[in-house]
Design an enzyme around this catalytic site. Structure first.
Site, PDB file in Angstrom:
ATOM      1  N   LYS A  13       0.824  -1.222   0.000  1.00 53.91           N
ATOM      2  CA  LYS A  13       0.000   0.000   0.000  1.00 53.91           C
ATOM      3  C   LYS A  13       0.855   1.268   0.000  1.00 53.91           C
ATOM      4  O   LYS A  13       0.602   2.179  -0.774  1.00 53.91           O
ATOM      5  CB  LYS A  13      -0.906   0.068   1.255  1.00 53.91           C
ATOM      6  N   ARG A  88      -9.251   0.983   9.573  1.00 51.28           N
ATOM      7  CA  ARG A  88      -8.722  -0.337   9.896  1.00 51.28           C
ATOM      8  C   ARG A  88      -9.748  -1.191  10.613  1.00 51.28           C
ATOM      9  O   ARG A  88      -9.469  -2.340  10.960  1.00 51.28           O
ATOM     10  CB  ARG A  88      -7.490  -0.179  10.780  1.00 51.28           C
ATOM     11  N   ARG A 127      11.696  -6.007   4.790  1.00 46.39           N
ATOM     12  CA  ARG A 127      11.615  -4.575   5.082  1.00 46.39           C
ATOM     13  C   ARG A 127      12.210  -4.284   6.457  1.00 46.39           C
ATOM     14  O   ARG A 127      12.903  -3.299   6.656  1.00 46.39           O
ATOM     15  CB  ARG A 127      10.141  -4.133   5.020  1.00 46.39           C
ATOM     16  N   ARG A 133      12.347  -1.249  11.522  1.00 45.03           N
ATOM     17  CA  ARG A 133      11.030  -0.949  12.115  1.00 45.03           C
ATOM     18  C   ARG A 133      10.666  -2.007  13.142  1.00 45.03           C
ATOM     19  O   ARG A 133      10.657  -3.201  12.839  1.00 45.03           O
ATOM     20  CB  ARG A 133       9.991  -0.947  10.982  1.00 45.03           C
ATOM     21  N   ARG A 145      -0.432  -9.210  13.175  1.00 47.69           N
ATOM     22  CA  ARG A 145      -0.984  -8.080  12.422  1.00 47.69           C
ATOM     23  C   ARG A 145      -1.849  -8.581  11.275  1.00 47.69           C
ATOM     24  O   ARG A 145      -2.885  -7.993  10.972  1.00 47.69           O
ATOM     25  CB  ARG A 145       0.145  -7.191  11.879  1.00 47.69           C
TER      26      ARG A 145
HETATM   27  P1  ADP Z   1       1.286  -2.115   8.152  1.00 51.29           P
HETATM   28  O1  ADP Z   1       0.198  -1.896   7.152  1.00 51.29           O
HETATM   29  O2  ADP Z   1       2.532  -2.691   7.568  1.00 51.29           O
HETATM   30  O3  ADP Z   1       0.839  -2.856   9.387  1.00 51.29           O
HETATM   31  P2  ADP Z   1       1.092   0.689   8.952  1.00 51.29           P
HETATM   32  O4  ADP Z   1       2.187   1.643   8.732  1.00 51.29           O
HETATM   33  O5  ADP Z   1      -0.166   0.876   8.188  1.00 51.29           O
HETATM   34  O6  ADP Z   1       1.766  -0.717   8.671  1.00 51.29           O
HETATM   35  O7  ADP Z   1       0.694   0.640  10.514  1.00 51.29           O
HETATM   36  C1  ADP Z   1       1.649   0.441  11.507  1.00 51.29           C
HETATM   37  C2  ADP Z   1       0.988   0.437  12.888  1.00 51.29           C
HETATM   38  O8  ADP Z   1       0.383   1.721  13.152  1.00 51.29           O
HETATM   39  C3  ADP Z   1      -0.170  -0.556  13.083  1.00 51.29           C
HETATM   40  O9  ADP Z   1       0.274  -1.856  13.414  1.00 51.29           O
HETATM   41  C4  ADP Z   1      -0.930   0.112  14.252  1.00 51.29           C
HETATM   42  O10 ADP Z   1      -0.250  -0.069  15.474  1.00 51.29           O
HETATM   43  C5  ADP Z   1      -0.828   1.584  13.898  1.00 51.29           C
HETATM   44  N1  ADP Z   1      -1.962   2.037  13.058  1.00 51.29           N
HETATM   45  C6  ADP Z   1      -1.864   2.488  11.775  1.00 51.29           C
HETATM   46  N2  ADP Z   1      -3.071   2.833  11.298  1.00 51.29           N
HETATM   47  C7  ADP Z   1      -3.967   2.587  12.290  1.00 51.29           C
HETATM   48  C8  ADP Z   1      -5.380   2.709  12.399  1.00 51.29           C
HETATM   49  N3  ADP Z   1      -6.131   3.142  11.386  1.00 51.29           N
HETATM   50  N4  ADP Z   1      -5.977   2.355  13.577  1.00 51.29           N
HETATM   51  C9  ADP Z   1      -5.233   1.918  14.589  1.00 51.29           C
HETATM   52  N5  ADP Z   1      -3.904   1.752  14.552  1.00 51.29           N
HETATM   53  C10 ADP Z   1      -3.247   2.076  13.417  1.00 51.29           C
END
Ligand code: ADP
Length: 189
Positions: A13, A88, A127, A133, A145
């Site tokens: 994404k 999410r 990654r 990270r 996740r």
């Molecule tokens: P990925 O899609 O690889 O899990 P993201 O960068 O989208 O990585 O998200 C990393 C972390 O940020 C998530 O695991 C969560 O802890 C937090 N996060 C991101 N977006 C949200 C959201 N919409 N609601 C709650 N937590 C979020």
């Protein structure tokens, strides 16, 4: 144009959003990037969410929703946004409808990128080696996740279909260029 880029962690994404935002002429709004920015700046919000992010757990909706509300109110978001990592869960999807609705806008298109679990785990571990990270280093955390995605995030797709939105399903296996091309075809841009 208000676009939701949807898909499991590691589906690409973020990579694709960086390419699509120019074609769409709207900013890329990634809640994950916004949280990581707070972490690196050591803000109050950053301190509040640090442990959750490292453990791969979702940040509480009230915190996430307020951050998104503030972002949608900035001038560069007036013509639309490309959302990545938000909504999410269905409660966030409902909040997003309300936040956009208050501005006379709505989610126009949902782009759902599909990649199966083992492939996302491989990509994220790679990654993690490059970026360090915290949530990308441990296979258990990555699989958690993915499970959270299936349980909480994927139901947003049914929510959008039921509310009559256009949902494009995109195969996320291929070269980065091929997938960008598929997304652009779906968007007609
Ligand atoms: P990925 O899609 O690889 O899990 P993201 O960068 O989208 O990585 O998200 C990393 C972390 O940020 C998530 O695991 C969560 O802890 C937090 N996060 C991101 N977006 C949200 C959201 N919409 N609601 C709650 N937590 C979020």
């Amino acid at each position: 144009m208000n676009v939701v880029l949807f898909g499991p962690p590691g589906c690409g994404k973020g990579t694709q959003a960086a390419r699509l935002k120019d074609a769409l002429g709207v900013p890329h709004v990634s809640t994950g990037d916004m949280f990581r920015d707070h972490l690196s700046r050591k803000t109050e919000l950053g301190k509040q969410v640090e442990a959750l992010l490292a453990a791969g757990k979702l940040v509480p909706d009230d915190v996430t929703n307020s951050m998104v509300e503030e972002r949608l109110g900035r001038p560069d978001a007036a013509e639309g946004v490309l959302l990545d990592g938000y909504p999410r869960n269905v409660a966030q999807a409902e909040t997003l409808d309300r936040l956009l609705g208050a501005r006379g806008r709505a989610v126009d298109v949902v782009l759902a990128i599909h990649v199966e679990e083992d492939e996302t785990v491989r990509r994220i571990l790679k990654r993690g080696q490059d970026s360090g990270r915290a949530d990308d280093l441990d296979e258990g955390t990555i699989r958690d996740r993915f499970a959270t995605y299936l349980e909480q995030t994927e139901p947003c797709l049914a929510f959008y279909r039921e509310s009559g939105k256009t949902v494009h399903e995109i195969d996320g296996i291929g070269t980065i260029d091929e997938i960008t091309q598929r997304l652009r075809e779906a968007l007609g841009r």
